[in-house]
Scaffold this motif. Structure first.
Motif, PDB file in Angstrom:
ATOM      1  N   ARG A 198      34.878  33.944  39.785  1.00 33.24           N
ATOM      2  CA  ARG A 198      34.246  33.928  38.468  1.00 33.24           C
ATOM      3  C   ARG A 198      34.947  34.899  37.521  1.00 33.24           C
ATOM      4  O   ARG A 198      35.487  35.912  37.975  1.00 33.24           O
ATOM      5  N   HIS A 199      34.916  34.593  36.228  1.00 33.36           N
ATOM      6  CA  HIS A 199      35.419  35.516  35.205  1.00 33.36           C
ATOM      7  C   HIS A 199      34.555  35.370  33.946  1.00 33.36           C
ATOM      8  O   HIS A 199      33.865  34.365  33.761  1.00 33.36           O
ATOM      9  N   GLU A 200      34.624  36.378  33.112  1.00 34.55           N
ATOM     10  CA  GLU A 200      33.826  36.383  31.879  1.00 34.55           C
ATOM     11  C   GLU A 200      34.722  36.034  30.677  1.00 34.55           C
ATOM     12  O   GLU A 200      35.879  36.478  30.609  1.00 34.55           O
ATOM     13  N   GLU A 201      34.205  35.264  29.782  1.00 30.00           N
ATOM     14  CA  GLU A 201      34.882  34.906  28.544  1.00 30.00           C
ATOM     15  C   GLU A 201      34.007  35.297  27.341  1.00 30.00           C
ATOM     16  O   GLU A 201      32.793  35.378  27.463  1.00 30.00           O
ATOM     17  N   HIS A 233      34.832  40.800  32.688  1.00 24.35           N
ATOM     18  CA  HIS A 233      35.061  40.913  34.149  1.00 24.35           C
ATOM     19  C   HIS A 233      35.528  39.563  34.720  1.00 24.35           C
ATOM     20  O   HIS A 233      35.219  38.512  34.165  1.00 24.35           O
ATOM     21  N   GLU A 234      36.267  39.695  35.806  1.00 23.20           N
ATOM     22  CA  GLU A 234      36.647  38.477  36.546  1.00 23.20           C
ATOM     23  C   GLU A 234      36.817  38.820  38.037  1.00 23.20           C
ATOM     24  O   GLU A 234      37.045  39.979  38.397  1.00 23.20           O
ATOM     25  N   GLU A 235      36.685  37.827  38.896  1.00 21.11           N
ATOM     26  CA  GLU A 235      36.812  38.006  40.350  1.00 21.11           C
ATOM     27  C   GLU A 235      38.186  37.535  40.820  1.00 21.11           C
ATOM     28  O   GLU A 235      38.748  36.570  40.274  1.00 21.11           O
TER      29      GLU A 235
END
Length: 291
Positions: A198-201, A233-235
């Motif tokens: 997952r990541h945030e945009e 954030h991102e994984e």
């Protein structure tokens, strides 16, 4: 017990005692004149085989290629010396001395030699009744003869032959055919796994102000510079290896039996009886009528 038909197989064969020691070679077999049963065997003893010792043959037996007697070697060699007359007869006095030496009762020897129903009973006589008449009232032999008198040497002469043959004995021999070992080594393989990350945009959202929100929105400095930020954030996939036992491997041997045919050659001796045309030979049960 040695039967009449085994006499030829006894002569010139080794004689062993109870402990498996060789005493000497059998030279003569003496049979009872009444029953025809073998009673004594003489064994060639001495450093150069110059002496002959008498030994009872009642409890002896042919084992493979030798005669086994139930007496120790020293006892046979120390047996009383017996003179046998030229006619090949063992008289009652000498035989009684031998029976005494070997611890055999005189009456027992007579009963054994004349036991009805045994092979050789009434040998040479006209039936059991005729033989019974020959024994006499006191249990003596024919014509009042003492028990055990007249043991005749039944050993074959120079005209006899011993037929021999080879026998094939097949065995197995165990030998090494190879070795199997366990060896562990390391192999590196490429492994692929798919995992969700997952990541945030950032998304820009604009909302119009309402009359209710307007006073709050314009409070403070009328016109100024400002800055706001958010952290994204991102994984990322993380790979970790762990060593775990998955299998146990061992070696075990097992025997498998198969049939295998072995071919060999053996030799056999054959004896033919030949005679002149003027001689009428009896029927030979082993080879048919001789020529």
């Amino acid at each position: 017990m040695i039967a009449q038909e085994q006499i030829a197989t006894v002569i010139d064969h080794p004689v062993y005692d109870t402990e498996g020691k060789k005493i000497g070679d059998a030279k003569h077999v003496f049979v009872d004149d009444v029953t025809g049963r073998p009673e004594w065997v003489t064994v060639k003893t001495g450093l150069f085989g110059t002496s002959e010792s008498f030994v009872p043959i009642k409890d002896a037996a042919m084992v493979d290629d030798h005669l086994k007697v139930p007496y120790p070697k020293d006892r046979v060699k120390d047996a009383p010396h017996v003179d046998v007359d030229r006619g090949g007869h063992l008289d009652a006095r000498e035989e009684q001395r031998l029976y005494s030496y070997y611890g055999i009762a005189w009456d027992e020897a007579w009963q054994r030699a004349n036991k009805p129903g045994e092979a050789g009973w009434a040998h040479g006589a006209a039936g059991a009744a005729g033989t019974a008449g020959m024994r006499g009232r006191d249990g003596a032999g024919p014509e009042g003869r003492a028990p055990g008198t007249a043991r005749t040497d039944a050993s074959p002469g120079d005209v006899a032959m011993t037929r021999s043959e080879e026998q094939m004995h097949v065995g197995t021999e165990r030998f090494e055919t190879g070795r199997v070992r366990l060896r562990k080594y390391v192999v590196t393989e490429e492994v692929q796994r798919t995992v969700p990350v997952r990541h945030e945009e950032v998304r820009v959202e604009r909302e119009p102000l309402t009359d209710a929100d307007r006073e709050q929105a314009v409070s403070g400095t009328e016109i100024s510079e400002a800055e706001r930020e958010v952290t994204l954030h991102e994984e990322h996939p993380v790979v970790e290896t762990r060593t775990v036992p998955v299998e146990r491997v061992g070696l075990r041997t097992e025997e498998v039996t198969e049939e295998e045919t072995v071919t060999g050659q053996v030799r056999k001796e054959h004896i033919e009886v030949e005679a002149d045309d003027t001689v009428d030979l009896p029927e030979d049960p082993g080879r048919g009528r001789g020529k």
